[in-house]
Design an enzyme around this catalytic site. Structure first.
Site, PDB file in Angstrom:
ATOM      1  NE  ARG A  28      -2.001  -9.071  10.533  1.00  8.92           N
ATOM      2  CZ  ARG A  28      -0.677  -9.060  10.609  1.00  8.92           C
ATOM      3  NH1 ARG A  28      -0.024  -7.917  10.460  1.00  8.92           N
ATOM      4  NH2 ARG A  28       0.005 -10.173  10.829  1.00  8.92           N
ATOM      5  N   GLY A  41       1.878   3.137   2.236  1.00  4.14           N
ATOM      6  CA  GLY A  41       2.899   3.163   3.293  1.00  4.14           C
ATOM      7  C   GLY A  41       4.206   2.557   2.784  1.00  4.14           C
ATOM      8  CG  HIS A  42       4.439  -1.638   1.901  1.00  2.00           C
ATOM      9  ND1 HIS A  42       3.125  -2.034   1.897  1.00  2.00           N
ATOM     10  CD2 HIS A  42       5.053  -2.358   2.866  1.00  2.00           C
ATOM     11  CE1 HIS A  42       2.943  -2.975   2.809  1.00  2.00           C
ATOM     12  NE2 HIS A  42       4.099  -3.179   3.433  1.00  2.00           N
ATOM     13  CG  HIS A  62      -0.221  -0.309   2.517  1.00  2.00           C
ATOM     14  ND1 HIS A  62       0.656   0.563   3.082  1.00  2.00           N
ATOM     15  CD2 HIS A  62      -0.255  -1.396   3.326  1.00  2.00           C
ATOM     16  CE1 HIS A  62       1.132   0.046   4.203  1.00  2.00           C
ATOM     17  NE2 HIS A  62       0.602  -1.149   4.374  1.00  2.00           N
ATOM     18  CE  LYS A 109       0.597  -0.898  10.455  1.00  2.00           C
ATOM     19  NZ  LYS A 109       0.277  -2.209  11.019  1.00  2.00           N
TER      20      LYS A 109
END
Ligand code: PAF
Length: 282
Positions: free
Chosen positions: A189, A36-37, A34, A151
């Site tokens: 998740r 974030g990555h 997503h 996170k």
């Protein structure tokens, strides 16, 4: 983007790059990527000559077999996303490649107690598995810099400590949590949440924000109790823990006048899906 599935191939490719003086940045992941990555890849690109990412769902860090089985896997869209954002090398080994000799005995690294609290207390063996796979990946990729999201703040602290303890000459960069527009921390998740669960999941970041906003106005115990109540009152969210801890050594803080940097942490079941989040308090 070059894709390697064997240790032998990637090692040979990277040793040439290293020899020619390229600065190698590494972003290890378990896929189901997503924003974030992708933010980690972008940071790596801005700072390095060659960006390597890995996708490997590491069985040794899952304490719950159901969680491992249900972990989202989407290799095609992942590699497309990595290529689009400019990743140079993707390492995506099979379990048999990474653990050719079996899962072996887990390395005994002194993590100074960081592995015992919060995630460590609720997911026995989790950080041993993380240390095992990240040290294996560091040995294979031998990056100059490696990037991890805040996170998973406790994981970041464990990896910093492991890097020191095992004497790796690798700079560890922690990167801010990327959130959905309503505040939910991005996580692979989240893909497993039903529409209803997704709607209430936002309360997790709201409860942490409540602690941040009201710090010093109420006692830490009261803030934790109220945040717990806010989550439980949804009927869907079941907090496993809400904790306030020192940002460095992660020991519990119960003093409103504590003067060092602190964070509030939460692990919460949202239906069957366990989500974590954290936020800085000071
Ligand atoms: O944060 C993750 O995705 C994983 O724990 C990591 C660091 C890739 C190790 O498997």
């Amino acid at each position: 983007m070059k894709i390697f599935e064997t240790i032998d191939q990637i090692t040979r490719f990277l040793s040439e790059k290293r020899a020619s003086g390229e600065r190698i940045g590494f972003v290890p992941t378990m896929g189901a990527l997503h924003d974030g990555h992708l933010s980690l890849i972008r940071l790596a690109k801005a700072d390095c000559d060659l960006v390597v990412s890995s996708i490997f769902v590491n069985p040794t860090q899952f304490n719950n077999p159901e969680d491992l089985k249900n972990y989202p896997r989407m290799p095609e869209s992942d590699s497309q996303m990595l290529a689009e954002v400019g990743t140079d090398v993707l390492f995506s080994p099979a379990v048999s490649e990474m653990y050719a000799e079996g899962f072996g005995t887990l390395q005994d690294v002194d993590l100074g107690g960081l592995e015992k609290v919060m995630e460590g207390a609720h997911r026995p063996g989790h950080f041993k598995g993380v240390v095992q796979v990240v040290s294996k990946l560091f040995d294979i990729v031998q990056p100059h810099v490696a990037y991890f999201g805040e996170k998973d703040y406790q994981q970041l602290a464990v990896i910093r400590r492991m890097t020191e303890q095992l004497g790796y000459n690798i700079e560890i960069v922690g990167c801010p949590t990327i959130r959905e527009s309503d505040g939910l921390a991005m996580s692979s998740r989240n893909l497993r949440l039903s529409a209803e669960e997704r709607k209430v999941a936002v309360k997790i970041s709201e409860a942490l924000k409540y602690i941040q906003t009201n710090w010093k106005k109420k006692s830490p115990e009261q803030l934790i109790a109220e945040a717990t109540q806010q989550l439980e009152s949804t009927g869907i969210l079941k907090p496993e823990y809400i904790e306030i801890a020192d940002a460095k050594d992660l020991h519990e803080v119960r003093d409103s006048n504590y003067s060092k940097p602190m964070r509030a942490f939460a692990a919460v079941f949202c239906g069957p899906v366990r989500l974590i989040d954290n936020i800085s308090i000071s």
